[in-house]
Design an enzyme around this catalytic site. Structure first.
Site, PDB file in Angstrom:
ATOM      1  N   GLU A  57     -18.858 -97.860  46.841  1.00  0.00           N
ATOM      2  CA  GLU A  57     -19.157 -99.285  46.618  1.00  0.00           C
ATOM      3  C   GLU A  57     -20.606 -99.553  47.012  1.00  0.00           C
ATOM      4  N   GLY A  64     -20.685 -96.062  50.999  1.00  0.00           N
ATOM      5  CA  GLY A  64     -20.856 -94.784  50.305  1.00  0.00           C
ATOM      6  C   GLY A  64     -20.243 -93.646  51.104  1.00  0.00           C
ATOM      7  N   TRP A  76     -22.599 -96.577  41.427  1.00  0.00           N
ATOM      8  CA  TRP A  76     -22.991 -95.169  41.285  1.00  0.00           C
ATOM      9  C   TRP A  76     -21.881 -94.342  40.660  1.00  0.00           C
ATOM     10  N   THR A 105     -20.349 -92.139  37.824  1.00  0.00           N
ATOM     11  CA  THR A 105     -20.635 -91.287  36.668  1.00  0.00           C
ATOM     12  C   THR A 105     -19.702 -91.674  35.517  1.00  0.00           C
ATOM     13  N   LEU A 151     -11.891 -85.118  45.898  1.00  0.00           N
ATOM     14  CA  LEU A 151     -13.236 -84.635  46.240  1.00  0.00           C
ATOM     15  C   LEU A 151     -13.195 -83.160  46.628  1.00  0.00           C
ATOM     16  N   ARG A 206     -46.920 -63.191  33.198  1.00  0.00           N
ATOM     17  CA  ARG A 206     -48.160 -63.922  33.514  1.00  0.00           C
ATOM     18  C   ARG A 206     -49.112 -63.043  34.323  1.00  0.00           C
ATOM     19  N   GLN A 229     -47.388 -59.447  46.496  1.00  0.00           N
ATOM     20  CA  GLN A 229     -46.312 -59.469  47.500  1.00  0.00           C
ATOM     21  C   GLN A 229     -45.739 -60.872  47.722  1.00  0.00           C
ATOM     22  N   LEU A 289     -44.293 -70.564  38.674  1.00  0.00           N
ATOM     23  CA  LEU A 289     -44.846 -70.889  37.345  1.00  0.00           C
ATOM     24  C   LEU A 289     -46.149 -71.683  37.422  1.00  0.00           C
ATOM     25  N   GLU A 337     -20.723 -86.633  46.066  1.00  0.00           N
ATOM     26  CA  GLU A 337     -19.585 -85.823  46.558  1.00  0.00           C
ATOM     27  C   GLU A 337     -19.732 -85.544  48.054  1.00  0.00           C
TER      28      GLU A 337
HETATM   29  P1  TGC Z   1     -10.716 -89.709  58.257  1.00  0.00           P
HETATM   30  O1  TGC Z   1     -10.142 -90.703  59.223  1.00  0.00           O
HETATM   31  O2  TGC Z   1     -11.336 -88.456  58.790  1.00  0.00           O
HETATM   32  O3  TGC Z   1      -9.634 -89.299  57.178  1.00  0.00           O
HETATM   33  C1  TGC Z   1      -8.818 -90.259  56.540  1.00  0.00           C
HETATM   34  C2  TGC Z   1      -7.594 -89.544  56.003  1.00  0.00           C
HETATM   35  O4  TGC Z   1      -8.005 -88.584  55.003  1.00  0.00           O
HETATM   36  C3  TGC Z   1      -7.655 -87.247  55.423  1.00  0.00           C
HETATM   37  N1  TGC Z   1      -8.761 -86.395  55.011  1.00  0.00           N
HETATM   38  C4  TGC Z   1      -8.682 -85.567  53.974  1.00  0.00           C
HETATM   39  N2  TGC Z   1      -7.664 -85.262  53.166  1.00  0.00           N
HETATM   40  C5  TGC Z   1      -7.903 -84.373  52.184  1.00  0.00           C
HETATM   41  N3  TGC Z   1      -9.106 -83.796  52.012  1.00  0.00           N
HETATM   42  C6  TGC Z   1     -10.153 -84.080  52.806  1.00  0.00           C
HETATM   43  N4  TGC Z   1     -11.349 -83.514  52.577  1.00  0.00           N
HETATM   44  C7  TGC Z   1      -9.976 -84.995  53.852  1.00  0.00           C
HETATM   45  N5  TGC Z   1     -10.778 -85.525  54.818  1.00  0.00           N
HETATM   46  C8  TGC Z   1     -10.017 -86.370  55.527  1.00  0.00           C
HETATM   47  C9  TGC Z   1      -7.472 -87.336  56.915  1.00  0.00           C
HETATM   48  O5  TGC Z   1      -6.627 -86.323  57.377  1.00  0.00           O
HETATM   49  C10 TGC Z   1      -6.857 -88.713  57.058  1.00  0.00           C
HETATM   50  O6  TGC Z   1      -5.511 -88.628  56.642  1.00  0.00           O
HETATM   51  P2  TGC Z   1      -4.371 -89.533  57.329  1.00  0.00           P
HETATM   52  O7  TGC Z   1      -3.128 -89.120  56.653  1.00  0.00           O
HETATM   53  O8  TGC Z   1      -4.446 -89.207  58.783  1.00  0.00           O
HETATM   54  O9  TGC Z   1      -4.746 -90.963  57.052  1.00  0.00           O
HETATM   55  O10 TGC Z   1     -11.767 -90.506  57.365  1.00  0.00           O
HETATM   56  P3  TGC Z   1     -13.123 -91.192  57.739  1.00  0.00           P
HETATM   57  O11 TGC Z   1     -13.033 -92.602  57.254  1.00  0.00           O
HETATM   58  O12 TGC Z   1     -13.483 -90.969  59.180  1.00  0.00           O
HETATM   59  O13 TGC Z   1     -14.177 -90.425  56.784  1.00  0.00           O
HETATM   60  C11 TGC Z   1     -14.366 -89.076  56.860  1.00  0.00           C
HETATM   61  C12 TGC Z   1     -15.490 -88.602  55.900  1.00  0.00           C
HETATM   62  C13 TGC Z   1     -16.824 -89.173  56.303  1.00  0.00           C
HETATM   63  C14 TGC Z   1     -15.533 -87.088  56.012  1.00  0.00           C
HETATM   64  C15 TGC Z   1     -15.161 -88.940  54.455  1.00  0.00           C
HETATM   65  O14 TGC Z   1     -14.856 -90.240  54.263  1.00  0.00           O
HETATM   66  C16 TGC Z   1     -16.183 -88.451  53.455  1.00  0.00           C
HETATM   67  O15 TGC Z   1     -16.013 -87.350  52.949  1.00  0.00           O
HETATM   68  N6  TGC Z   1     -17.264 -89.254  53.075  1.00  0.00           N
HETATM   69  C17 TGC Z   1     -18.131 -88.875  51.968  1.00  0.00           C
HETATM   70  C18 TGC Z   1     -17.782 -89.745  50.781  1.00  0.00           C
HETATM   71  C19 TGC Z   1     -17.901 -89.023  49.484  1.00  0.00           C
HETATM   72  O16 TGC Z   1     -17.930 -87.789  49.408  1.00  0.00           O
HETATM   73  N7  TGC Z   1     -17.949 -89.761  48.390  1.00  0.00           N
HETATM   74  C20 TGC Z   1     -17.971 -89.175  47.107  1.00  0.00           C
HETATM   75  C21 TGC Z   1     -17.718 -90.213  46.035  1.00  0.00           C
HETATM   76  S1  TGC Z   1     -17.299 -89.525  44.465  1.00  0.00           S
HETATM   77  C22 TGC Z   1     -18.695 -88.831  43.906  1.00  0.00           C
HETATM   78  O17 TGC Z   1     -19.695 -88.727  44.522  1.00  0.00           O
HETATM   79  C23 TGC Z   1     -18.594 -88.290  42.543  1.00  0.00           C
HETATM   80  S2  TGC Z   1     -20.037 -87.566  41.930  1.00  0.00           S
HETATM   81  C24 TGC Z   1     -19.436 -87.203  40.434  1.00  0.00           C
HETATM   82  C25 TGC Z   1     -20.229 -86.251  39.634  1.00  0.00           C
HETATM   83  O18 TGC Z   1     -20.053 -85.015  39.785  1.00  0.00           O
HETATM   84  O19 TGC Z   1     -20.992 -86.746  38.774  1.00  0.00           O
HETATM   85  P1  FAD Z   2     -25.123 -93.866  52.488  1.00  0.00           P
HETATM   86  O1  FAD Z   2     -23.694 -93.621  52.839  1.00  0.00           O
HETATM   87  O2  FAD Z   2     -25.667 -95.235  52.641  1.00  0.00           O
HETATM   88  O3  FAD Z   2     -26.004 -92.839  53.316  1.00  0.00           O
HETATM   89  C1  FAD Z   2     -27.426 -92.965  53.396  1.00  0.00           C
HETATM   90  C2  FAD Z   2     -27.939 -91.866  54.345  1.00  0.00           C
HETATM   91  O4  FAD Z   2     -27.329 -92.039  55.640  1.00  0.00           O
HETATM   92  C3  FAD Z   2     -27.549 -90.468  53.871  1.00  0.00           C
HETATM   93  O5  FAD Z   2     -28.601 -89.584  54.142  1.00  0.00           O
HETATM   94  C4  FAD Z   2     -26.338 -90.129  54.728  1.00  0.00           C
HETATM   95  O6  FAD Z   2     -26.191 -88.716  54.920  1.00  0.00           O
HETATM   96  C5  FAD Z   2     -26.683 -90.845  56.032  1.00  0.00           C
HETATM   97  N1  FAD Z   2     -25.476 -91.156  56.797  1.00  0.00           N
HETATM   98  C6  FAD Z   2     -24.458 -91.992  56.456  1.00  0.00           C
HETATM   99  N2  FAD Z   2     -23.521 -92.003  57.410  1.00  0.00           N
HETATM  100  C7  FAD Z   2     -23.953 -91.170  58.390  1.00  0.00           C
HETATM  101  C8  FAD Z   2     -23.417 -90.743  59.638  1.00  0.00           C
HETATM  102  N3  FAD Z   2     -22.208 -91.168  60.074  1.00  0.00           N
HETATM  103  N4  FAD Z   2     -24.131 -89.867  60.369  1.00  0.00           N
HETATM  104  C9  FAD Z   2     -25.327 -89.401  59.929  1.00  0.00           C
HETATM  105  N5  FAD Z   2     -25.890 -89.773  58.768  1.00  0.00           N
HETATM  106  C10 FAD Z   2     -25.194 -90.635  58.005  1.00  0.00           C
HETATM  107  N6  FAD Z   2     -19.445 -92.160  43.659  1.00  0.00           N
HETATM  108  C11 FAD Z   2     -18.215 -92.330  43.077  1.00  0.00           C
HETATM  109  O7  FAD Z   2     -17.314 -92.877  43.685  1.00  0.00           O
HETATM  110  N7  FAD Z   2     -17.980 -91.886  41.807  1.00  0.00           N
HETATM  111  C12 FAD Z   2     -18.938 -91.275  41.062  1.00  0.00           C
HETATM  112  O8  FAD Z   2     -18.678 -90.881  39.914  1.00  0.00           O
HETATM  113  C13 FAD Z   2     -20.230 -91.107  41.627  1.00  0.00           C
HETATM  114  N8  FAD Z   2     -21.232 -90.571  40.879  1.00  0.00           N
HETATM  115  C14 FAD Z   2     -22.508 -90.542  41.381  1.00  0.00           C
HETATM  116  C15 FAD Z   2     -23.555 -90.159  40.549  1.00  0.00           C
HETATM  117  C16 FAD Z   2     -24.855 -90.151  41.026  1.00  0.00           C
HETATM  118  C17 FAD Z   2     -25.982 -89.789  40.119  1.00  0.00           C
HETATM  119  C18 FAD Z   2     -25.098 -90.497  42.376  1.00  0.00           C
HETATM  120  C19 FAD Z   2     -26.502 -90.459  42.922  1.00  0.00           C
HETATM  121  C20 FAD Z   2     -24.075 -90.905  43.200  1.00  0.00           C
HETATM  122  C21 FAD Z   2     -22.768 -90.940  42.714  1.00  0.00           C
HETATM  123  N9  FAD Z   2     -21.701 -91.410  43.496  1.00  0.00           N
HETATM  124  C22 FAD Z   2     -20.449 -91.571  42.950  1.00  0.00           C
HETATM  125  C23 FAD Z   2     -21.950 -91.966  44.829  1.00  0.00           C
HETATM  126  C24 FAD Z   2     -22.126 -90.907  45.901  1.00  0.00           C
HETATM  127  O9  FAD Z   2     -20.926 -90.292  46.233  1.00  0.00           O
HETATM  128  C25 FAD Z   2     -22.773 -91.590  47.121  1.00  0.00           C
HETATM  129  O10 FAD Z   2     -24.100 -91.872  46.756  1.00  0.00           O
HETATM  130  C26 FAD Z   2     -22.710 -90.753  48.365  1.00  0.00           C
HETATM  131  O11 FAD Z   2     -21.382 -90.594  48.820  1.00  0.00           O
HETATM  132  C27 FAD Z   2     -23.570 -91.342  49.501  1.00  0.00           C
HETATM  133  O12 FAD Z   2     -23.341 -92.705  49.656  1.00  0.00           O
HETATM  134  P2  FAD Z   2     -24.600 -93.731  49.678  1.00  0.00           P
HETATM  135  O13 FAD Z   2     -25.485 -93.403  48.549  1.00  0.00           O
HETATM  136  O14 FAD Z   2     -24.050 -95.095  49.798  1.00  0.00           O
HETATM  137  O15 FAD Z   2     -25.404 -93.343  50.991  1.00  0.00           O
END
Ligand code: TGC
Ligand code: FAD
Length: 388
Positions: free
Chosen positions: A136, A140, A165, A167, A243, A272, A283, A342, A367
């Protein structure tokens, strides 16, 4: 002609089926992606005509059972496909990751039979495009604090909020949207294009992933039919399980971007000449090439072992985080170092390094950011979450 580095003879660990799939995907990327991708990136457009071709090639849902239009393959096959696609461009791999791991996977894993039969075959062929809405504007890295909400109105759910954000959002036929119910539980909803109150504006002006469409998902009192709720999961673990699958694919995909850069730099260095000799004879250039190949090889080994564990259902989220983090950073550094080999030519669109480098700035952010994945490893080692 591209040569994939295989310094530790990992091909010997692949099955014949793996090699056939990889070869078909490599040929398709050479034929259909390479000739058009630079122009698409320069023009900041998604080459939409590739979607159906990717469906025909089996790039969508390779590990989803054939009954639902997938190919029923293992996770190493999925990884190899991601590597080949990302050699073409991270945008192409993104299209396949989102469709497979973030849309088909949750519908298959958390959906009921009607939902599986309605959506999966269309997504597998590329007739329909999917999106995944977790992030959102103000949440993030911390998706658990999301504000998007739905209320039970008897005959339907009323959805309000916004995702950013995302995709594929501007072209998605169906979006898997994660939102909180009245009890604050995260649930997955299938939101279709055209539902009243639902808009998906494009985010323009990106310097990264220019051949991928990114946008918002905005919900203003959207009435979502009750049958569009994914029944079999609740809580943040739902989106996080998706994820795991997508991050796994990226750990493999990033290797493709890196090997495209390495292969280009090696060829250039051999041809080149400066000071009367190929620059490959100096080297300092050999050091760059040797270090790049070492890092690619380590990344390949990590991905392969992770694939074996995933096939055995033993890959942990922290192992996946480590591999995604390591391999994307490796690819980004490879793109930079290869670009230097390059010289000035490396900054042009005649070579792929700058495009890969810019793309990988998104890949290292989405991700889960590089830092978040480090904290996931830190938590796994110490048992202490340092996120909040
Ligand atoms: P936390 O309290 O640690 O966990 C909440 C619940 O989730 C469970 N859990 C998992 N389950 C499965 N797989 C995992 N990797 C899991 N990590 C945690 C956990 O056991 C718990 O379960 P329950 O049953 O006890 O409720 O959660 P938290 O709020 O402290 O957050 C943890 C954190 C920071 C690691 C997590 O929220 C995180 O990974 N943040 C990063 C967000 C992220 O990756 N966003 C990606 C958005 S999608 C995207 O970017 C698509 S790009 C698409 C493209 O390729 O173009
Ligand atoms: P923020 O969470 O605001 O983080 C900003 C900075 O603070 C980062 O450097 C981060 O590492 C740091 N930070 C945050 N929390 C902490 C902490 N606790 N400790 C230390 N450092 C911290 N999302 C979807 O849901 N679906 C999609 O399809 C998708 N596609 C995407 C495509 C593109 C091209 C891009 C750029 C993003 C996409 N995303 C999507 C969103 C993406 O997953 C988020 O951008 C990402 O998870 C980071 O969130 P944010 O950008 O809000 O950064």
């Amino acid at each position: 002609m591209y040569t994939a580095p295989d310094y530790f003879l990992l091909d010997e660990l692949l099955t014949e089926e793996h090699k056939i799939i990889r070869s078909a995907m490599r040929d398709w990327v050479d034929r259909s992606v390479m000739p058009i991708i630079e122009e698409a990136a320069q023009q900041h457009t998604f080459p939409a005509h590739l979607t159906k071709e990717m469906g025909e090639m089996g790039a969508f849902g390779p590990f989803i059972p054939e009954k639902y239009g997938g190919s029923g393959l293992d996770h190493i096959a999925y990884g190899l496909i991601m590597t080949e696609l990302e050699r073409g461009d991270s945008a192409i791999r993104s299209a396949a990751s989102v469709q497979t791991s973030l849309v088909m996977y949750p519908i298959y894993t958390f959906g009921n039979e009607e939902q599986r039969m309605k959506y999966l075959p269309k997504l597998a062929t590329g007739e329909w495009v999917g999106a995944f809405g977790l992030t959102e504007p103000n949440h993030g890295s911390d998706p658990g604090s999301m504000l998007t909400r739905f209320e039970d109105k008897g005959n339907y759910y009323l959805l309000n909020g916004a995702k950013m954000w995302i995709t594929n959002s501007p072209i998605a036929d169906v979006s898997v949207v994660w939102a909180k119910d009245e009890n604050g539980k995260v649930r997955g909803l299938l939101v279709e294009k055209g539902m009243a109150g639902f808009t998906a504006p494009e985010t323009k002006g990106k310097w990264s992933l220019r051949a991928s469409l990114t946008g918002e998902l905005v919900f203003d009192n959207v009435k979502v039919p009750k049958e569009n709720l994914l029944p079999n999961v609740e809580g943040l673990k739902g989106p996080l399980m998706c994820l795991n699958s997508a991050r796994y694919g990226i750990a493999w995909g990033a290797i493709g971007a890196a090997t495209d850069c390495y292969d280009t730099a090696l060829r250039y260095a051999l041809e080149r000449k400066q000071f009367g000799k190929p620059i490959a004879s100096f080297q300092l250039q050999q050091k760059k090439l040797a270090e790049i190949l070492t890092e690619i090889t380590k990344a390949q080994l990590l991905a392969w072992r992770l694939g074996v564990l995933k096939n055995e259902d033993r890959a942990t989220p922290s192992q996946i985080s480590m591999a995604k983090r390591n391999n994307v950073e490796m690819a980004l550094k490879t793109a930079r170092d290869s670009r230097q080999i390059l010289g000035a030519m490396g900054i042009t669109g005649d070579f792929p390094m700058m495009r890969h480098m810019m793309n990988l700035e998104s890949v290292i952010t989405y991700e889960g950011t590089h830092d978040i994945h480090l904290l996931i490893t830190g938590m796994d080692i110490t048992g202490i979450a340092a996120f909040s």
